[in-house]
Write a protein that holds these residues in place. Structure first.
Motif, short mmCIF file in Angstrom:
data_model
loop_
_atom_site.label_atom_id
_atom_site.label_comp_id
_atom_site.label_asym_id
_atom_site.label_seq_id
_atom_site.Cartn_x
_atom_site.Cartn_y
_atom_site.Cartn_z
N ASN A 3 29.70 29.27 36.79
CA ASN A 3 29.71 29.69 38.27
C ASN A 3 31.12 29.23 38.79
O ASN A 3 31.22 28.74 40.14
CB ASN A 3 28.67 28.53 39.11
N ARG A 4 31.94 29.90 38.25
CA ARG A 4 33.44 29.59 38.55
C ARG A 4 33.56 30.49 39.64
O ARG A 4 33.05 31.17 39.99
CB ARG A 4 34.57 30.26 37.57
N SER A 5 34.64 30.05 40.77
CA SER A 5 34.88 30.74 41.98
C SER A 5 36.03 31.67 41.80
O SER A 5 36.02 32.61 42.33
CB SER A 5 35.43 29.58 42.92
N ARG A 6 36.54 31.51 40.40
CA ARG A 6 37.68 32.45 40.11
C ARG A 6 37.27 33.22 38.79
O ARG A 6 36.99 32.56 38.21
CB ARG A 6 39.20 32.11 40.08
N GLU A 27 44.68 40.25 43.28
CA GLU A 27 45.09 38.57 43.32
C GLU A 27 44.88 38.13 44.83
O GLU A 27 44.49 37.20 45.14
CB GLU A 27 46.53 38.74 43.00
N ARG A 28 44.97 39.50 45.79
CA ARG A 28 44.39 39.26 47.05
C ARG A 28 43.04 38.47 47.55
O ARG A 28 42.71 37.50 48.38
CB ARG A 28 44.71 40.28 47.99
N ASP A 29 42.40 39.07 46.47
CA ASP A 29 41.08 38.57 46.41
C ASP A 29 40.58 37.33 45.47
O ASP A 29 39.43 37.13 45.15
CB ASP A 29 40.04 39.78 46.03
N ASN A 30 41.72 36.74 45.12
CA ASN A 30 41.34 35.34 44.44
C ASN A 30 40.95 35.51 42.81
O ASN A 30 40.67 34.64 42.27
CB ASN A 30 40.49 34.58 45.08
N GLU A 113 37.34 50.04 46.35
CA GLU A 113 36.06 51.07 45.81
C GLU A 113 36.11 49.91 44.55
O GLU A 113 34.99 49.67 43.99
CB GLU A 113 36.11 52.26 45.49
N LEU A 114 37.15 49.97 43.69
CA LEU A 114 37.46 49.30 42.59
C LEU A 114 36.89 47.55 42.70
O LEU A 114 36.25 47.16 41.85
CB LEU A 114 38.77 49.33 41.83
N LEU A 115 37.45 47.28 43.59
CA LEU A 115 36.87 45.89 44.08
C LEU A 115 35.71 45.58 44.09
O LEU A 115 34.86 44.56 43.60
CB LEU A 115 37.75 45.38 45.36
N LEU A 116 34.83 46.73 44.71
CA LEU A 116 33.55 46.50 45.31
C LEU A 116 32.96 46.56 43.72
O LEU A 116 31.85 46.01 43.43
CB LEU A 116 33.17 47.69 45.83
N ARG A 117 33.24 47.47 42.79
CA ARG A 117 32.56 47.74 41.70
C ARG A 117 32.76 46.44 40.59
O ARG A 117 31.87 46.06 40.10
CB ARG A 117 33.50 49.01 40.75
N ILE A 118 33.92 45.94 40.76
CA ILE A 118 34.10 44.80 39.84
C ILE A 118 33.16 43.51 40.54
O ILE A 118 32.62 42.86 39.66
CB ILE A 118 35.61 44.11 40.09
#
Length: 231
Positions: A3-6, A27-30, A113-118
């Motif tokens: 359950n890591r945050s990163r 990286e902006r999204d941690n 969209e890529l961020l949402l997919r990840i």
């Protein structure tokens, strides 16, 4: 998965501007981001670092993305893989999925969209509840803690997406699921892509769990609707 945050993301892309753009946005999204510009470098970094998700371009110098995907899936069954392709033909998408990728995106794409997919993929990869719960549907059992599937007590290696699909089926025996319903549950309502991704994953699942995939005993096709787990 813990359950890591990163989370560790490996971006494999030979075009520097695209790779750097993806890296900056993640990286902006941690996220912790590693980079590779070739297939050989990608495999080296994946083996040396605990990678959770790989963003993998198909067209790479040396070993191409499809071969890298195949090697990664064999060596790291639980890793998440999102394929990037500049081609829009169905055959390229399906080939990527057959090699074991969880999702795909066509260039050019929106970094959001890529961020949402990840994030959607990571949700599928996380441990369910952190308890040693087991779902049993003979001859199968699912260990929710380790996210492993067993048939006659023998482990069957699945991708995170395949595991999520079979978990839904085993939890709902006899229920007919529409393709769109499976798509929304697994990939999320924000998914923008080809619904064939469901059929390809079902076909891949059948090849792993059925004795005769061409005549499935467990995952039935409901013509005109979708699929169901035979009760």
């Amino acid at each position: 998965m813990d359950n890591r945050s990163r989370w560790n993301i490996l971006v494999v892309e030979d075009e520097d501007p695209i790779r750097k753009l993806i890296k900056i946005n993640l990286e902006r999204d941690n996220f912790i981001v590693f980079e590779a510009s070739s297939g050989e470098e990608a495999l080296k970094k994946a083996r040396a670092t605990g990678i959770d998700v790989v963003i993998l371009d198909i067209m790479l110098p040396g070993i191409d993305g499809l071969e890298v995907c195949q090697v990664l899936r064999k060596e790291f069954p639980g890793i998440g893989i999102i394929m990037l392709t500049a081609k829009s033909q169905d055959v390229d998408k399906i080939m990527g999925l057959e090699y074991g990728t969880d999702d795909y995106m066509i260039k050019p794409f929106n970094p959001l969209e890529l961020l949402l997919r990840i994030k959607s993929l990571l949700r599928r990869m996380k441990i369910s509840g952190g308890k040693e719960d087991t779902l049993v549907r003979e001859p199968f059992s699912i260990d929710l803690y380790s996210q492993k599937l067993f048939k006659y007590d023998v482990e069957i290696e699945l991708t995170p997406t395949e595991f999520s699909i079979i978990k839904i089926f085993i939890e709902n025996p006899g229920k007919a699921f529409k393709r769109d319903e499976i798509l929304n549950r697994i990939w999320g309502y924000e998914f923008i892509g080809d619904g064939k991704i469901v059929d390809v994953n079902i076909r891949r699942l059948r090849s792993k769990i059925e004795d005769r995939p061409a005549k499935p005993q467990f995952i039935e096709t409901v013509w005109g609707i979708g699929y169901r787990w035979k009760a």
